[in-house]
Scaffold this motif. Structure first.
Motif, PDB file in Angstrom:
ATOM      1  N   THR A  78       0.834  -1.200   0.000  1.00 26.74           N
ATOM      2  CA  THR A  78       0.000   0.000   0.000  1.00 26.74           C
ATOM      3  C   THR A  78       0.867   1.248   0.000  1.00 26.74           C
ATOM      4  O   THR A  78       1.736   1.414   0.862  1.00 26.74           O
ATOM      5  N   LEU A  79       0.617   2.132  -0.973  1.00 28.50           N
ATOM      6  CA  LEU A  79       1.293   3.427  -1.010  1.00 28.50           C
ATOM      7  C   LEU A  79       0.483   4.433  -0.202  1.00 28.50           C
ATOM      8  O   LEU A  79      -0.738   4.487  -0.302  1.00 28.50           O
ATOM      9  N   LEU A  80       1.172   5.247   0.558  1.00 31.23           N
ATOM     10  CA  LEU A  80       0.504   6.195   1.445  1.00 31.23           C
ATOM     11  C   LEU A  80       0.405   7.583   0.837  1.00 31.23           C
ATOM     12  O   LEU A  80       1.229   7.975   0.011  1.00 31.23           O
ATOM     13  N   PHE A 107      14.966  10.810   0.258  1.00 29.50           N
ATOM     14  CA  PHE A 107      13.563  10.826   0.666  1.00 29.50           C
ATOM     15  C   PHE A 107      12.851   9.714  -0.080  1.00 29.50           C
ATOM     16  O   PHE A 107      13.135   9.426  -1.253  1.00 29.50           O
ATOM     17  N   ASP A 108      11.895   9.096   0.591  1.00 32.36           N
ATOM     18  CA  ASP A 108      11.300   7.871   0.101  1.00 32.36           C
ATOM     19  C   ASP A 108       9.833   7.849   0.523  1.00 32.36           C
ATOM     20  O   ASP A 108       9.338   8.773   1.177  1.00 32.36           O
ATOM     21  N   CYS A 109       9.134   6.807   0.145  1.00 36.08           N
ATOM     22  CA  CYS A 109       7.764   6.587   0.584  1.00 36.08           C
ATOM     23  C   CYS A 109       7.643   5.138   1.019  1.00 36.08           C
ATOM     24  O   CYS A 109       8.065   4.230   0.279  1.00 36.08           O
ATOM     25  N   PRO A 110       7.081   4.880   2.197  1.00 33.97           N
ATOM     26  CA  PRO A 110       6.967   3.488   2.639  1.00 33.97           C
ATOM     27  C   PRO A 110       5.905   2.751   1.826  1.00 33.97           C
ATOM     28  O   PRO A 110       4.817   3.258   1.587  1.00 33.97           O
ATOM     29  N   LEU A 111       6.259   1.545   1.413  1.00 29.83           N
ATOM     30  CA  LEU A 111       5.320   0.635   0.788  1.00 29.83           C
ATOM     31  C   LEU A 111       4.890  -0.335   1.876  1.00 29.83           C
ATOM     32  O   LEU A 111       5.646  -1.248   2.247  1.00 29.83           O
ATOM     33  N   LEU A 112       3.699  -0.120   2.429  1.00 29.06           N
ATOM     34  CA  LEU A 112       3.292  -0.875   3.607  1.00 29.06           C
ATOM     35  C   LEU A 112       2.965  -2.317   3.239  1.00 29.06           C
ATOM     36  O   LEU A 112       2.176  -2.585   2.332  1.00 29.06           O
ATOM     37  N   THR A 113       3.601  -3.247   3.969  1.00 27.44           N
ATOM     38  CA  THR A 113       3.429  -4.663   3.696  1.00 27.44           C
ATOM     39  C   THR A 113       2.787  -5.346   4.894  1.00 27.44           C
ATOM     40  O   THR A 113       2.704  -4.781   5.983  1.00 27.44           O
TER      41      THR A 113
END
Length: 479
Positions: free
Chosen positions: A171-173, A473-479
């Protein structure tokens, strides 16, 4: 997506660069700007090319903890006796701490001109691999940066996903960091009691030759969009651009037309470096602290950002003094073993463990400095501790290193190369708070988790400071 071909990576880089250029995801190369030359040299902020996996359960845990961390730091900053006991050993040799503490004392002598304080905090975490749990890297309470960059990185990844048809197993936030910080400053502005007929403004105190305007200006513009004037004032222009009325009202002179504004909130994005506190710098900070303007934050809260405070709060029973037991338990669960190098038995034990050749890589030594790039890691720890003067050792904190998972893969554009391989990520949770100090304690007026930042670096890179070239800088990919 780890098996992208070179031409696919090139297309990804091109798409991201165009997005960054058109959305202000840039650093201003002020030292390369020539006087009289209308061009403005900039470069894109280092970012990940793809989002990096992060456990969704731990992300939710971190957000849930932020209100407790906000309250802990607010209440501890109001405990003058405890604060002084923690800082006392440093006052003998740490000039920066001594200066800030002197400003605290001088302000208290004159009386509390403004009891309301605004805070923008960030608690940084990494994942401990053996327990797959959150562990706190540090808590930041002063001039917190990165919120606007992080929001743009998240929106960039969503754009790239749609534009190139990239599919992710997770999931991308979304991120609304900027509006959250704007709301917190606007709330402080609303709580200010106007004393003159002048228009009222928020004053953002900034460093000259500022390369990080893209992380500051959106907050300014957001306030203006809400109908709240916000002006930038260089740290060294404060004394020439502002005056104090007899009752402590802070007036700011707008440089273009000389119009005067009454300052409701002083928002610090400068004043965190020791070099800023020569004679004029001390006068500047004292001038602002003694005003009726609401400070974001005040000097007491500024002191809470020191690494020694993190170690002092981690001592047995301290968190429990300020939080209900259930909240205290959650906060304490994020602490790694750490101690100020103060000569105590616990400190000596941790020091001896770190100096053992086989254990040296498992500790980090942190000075009470901000801005990144100051910590001592790995094999350098035993030698540093051996040479460290015992008289000044209390200015350092020793902490067991967080050992993150080694199997997380990333794809990063570090600015000078494309990196594929194992990475380490750091989740920052933003918090905003507004409170009133009083003789009977603290009244918390607002307390929120306000968003997140996410940074990733190649495994083996020790520091994490994107604008100084360490990490992305990044974006968490929620697993």
């Amino acid at each position: 997506m780890a098996d992208l071909k070179d031409d696919q990576v090139d297309r990804l880089v091109s798409e991201i660069h165009d997005y960054q250029i058109t959305h202000g995801s840039l650093l201003k190369l002020v030292r390369l700007q020539e006087h009289g030359n209308p061009s403005v040299p900039c470069r894109p902020v280092s970012v990940s090319l793809l989002p990096t996996a992060f456990p969704g359960r731990l992300f939710d845990d971190a957000l849930a903890l932020q209100q407790s961390f906000n309250e802990l730091y607010v209440r501890a900053s109001n405990d003058h006796q405890w604060l002084e006991s923690v800082l006392r050993p440093l006052l003998q040799y740490d000039e920066f701490v001594r200066v800030l503490w002197k400003i605290v004392q001088d302000t208290r002598k004159r009386g509390q001109a403004q009891p309301i304080v605004c805070g923008i905090f960030r608690s940084d975490y990494m994942v401990q691999k053996d327990s797959m749990s959150l562990k706190q890297v540090e808590m930041n309470t002063f001039s917190v940066a990165g919120a606007c960059h992080a929001e743009r990185a998240a929106k960039m990844h969503r754009h790239v996903q749609n534009a190139l048809g990239i599919k992710h197993n997770g999931t991308l936030l979304e991120s609304n960091n900027t509006s959250s910080l704007v709301e917190s400053l606007a709330l402080a502005h609303e709580h200010y009691e106007q004393a003159t007929s002048h228009k009222v403004c928020v004053l953002m105190i900034v460093q000259g030759m500022n390369f990080n305007i893209a992380d500051e200006r959106p907050i300014e513009y957001g306030l203006v969009h809400k109908g709240i004037p916000c002006y930038r004032c260089d740290w060294y222009d404060v004394l020439s651009s502002t005056t104090l009325d007899r009752d402590g009202t802070l007036l700011f002179s707008h440089s273009f037309d000389g119009e005067h504004f009454e300052v409701s909130v002083v928002y610090y994005r400068a004043g965190y470096e020791y070099a800023e506190y020569e004679e004029d710098g001390i006068r500047i900070r004292l001038h602002l602290e003694q005003s009726r303007a609401i400070k974001c934050p005040d000097v007491l809260t500024h002191l809470m950002t020191l690494k020694i405070m993190q170690a002092a709060l981690a001592k047995q029973g301290v968190v429990e003094r300020y939080l209900p037991l259930d909240d205290a338990s959650g906060v304490r669960g994020t602490f790694m073993p750490m101690q100020p190098l103060d000569g105590s038995e616990a400190s000596q034990r941790l020091r001896q463990e770190a100096m053992a050749p086989t254990d040296g890589a498992r500790y980090v030594v942190k000075p009470n400095l901000e801005g990144g790039g100051h910590n001592i890691f790995d094999e350098a720890v035993p030698q540093f501790l051996e040479l460290l003067d015992r008289e000044v050792s209390g200015g350092y904190t020793i902490m067991r290193m967080i050992e993150p998972p080694q199997d997380i893969q990333g794809l990063l554009n570090t600015g000078d190369r494309i990196y594929r391989g194992p990475v380490v990520s750091e989740l920052g949770v933003l918090g905003t708070c507004l409170w009133r100090r009083g003789k009977e304690g603290v009244e918390i007026l607002s307390n929120k988790a306000a968003g997140w930042t996410f940074k990733t670096k190649p495994t083996g890179v020790q520091e994490m400071n994107v604008v100084k070239g360490n990490g992305c800088f990044d974006c968490p990919l929620l697993t």
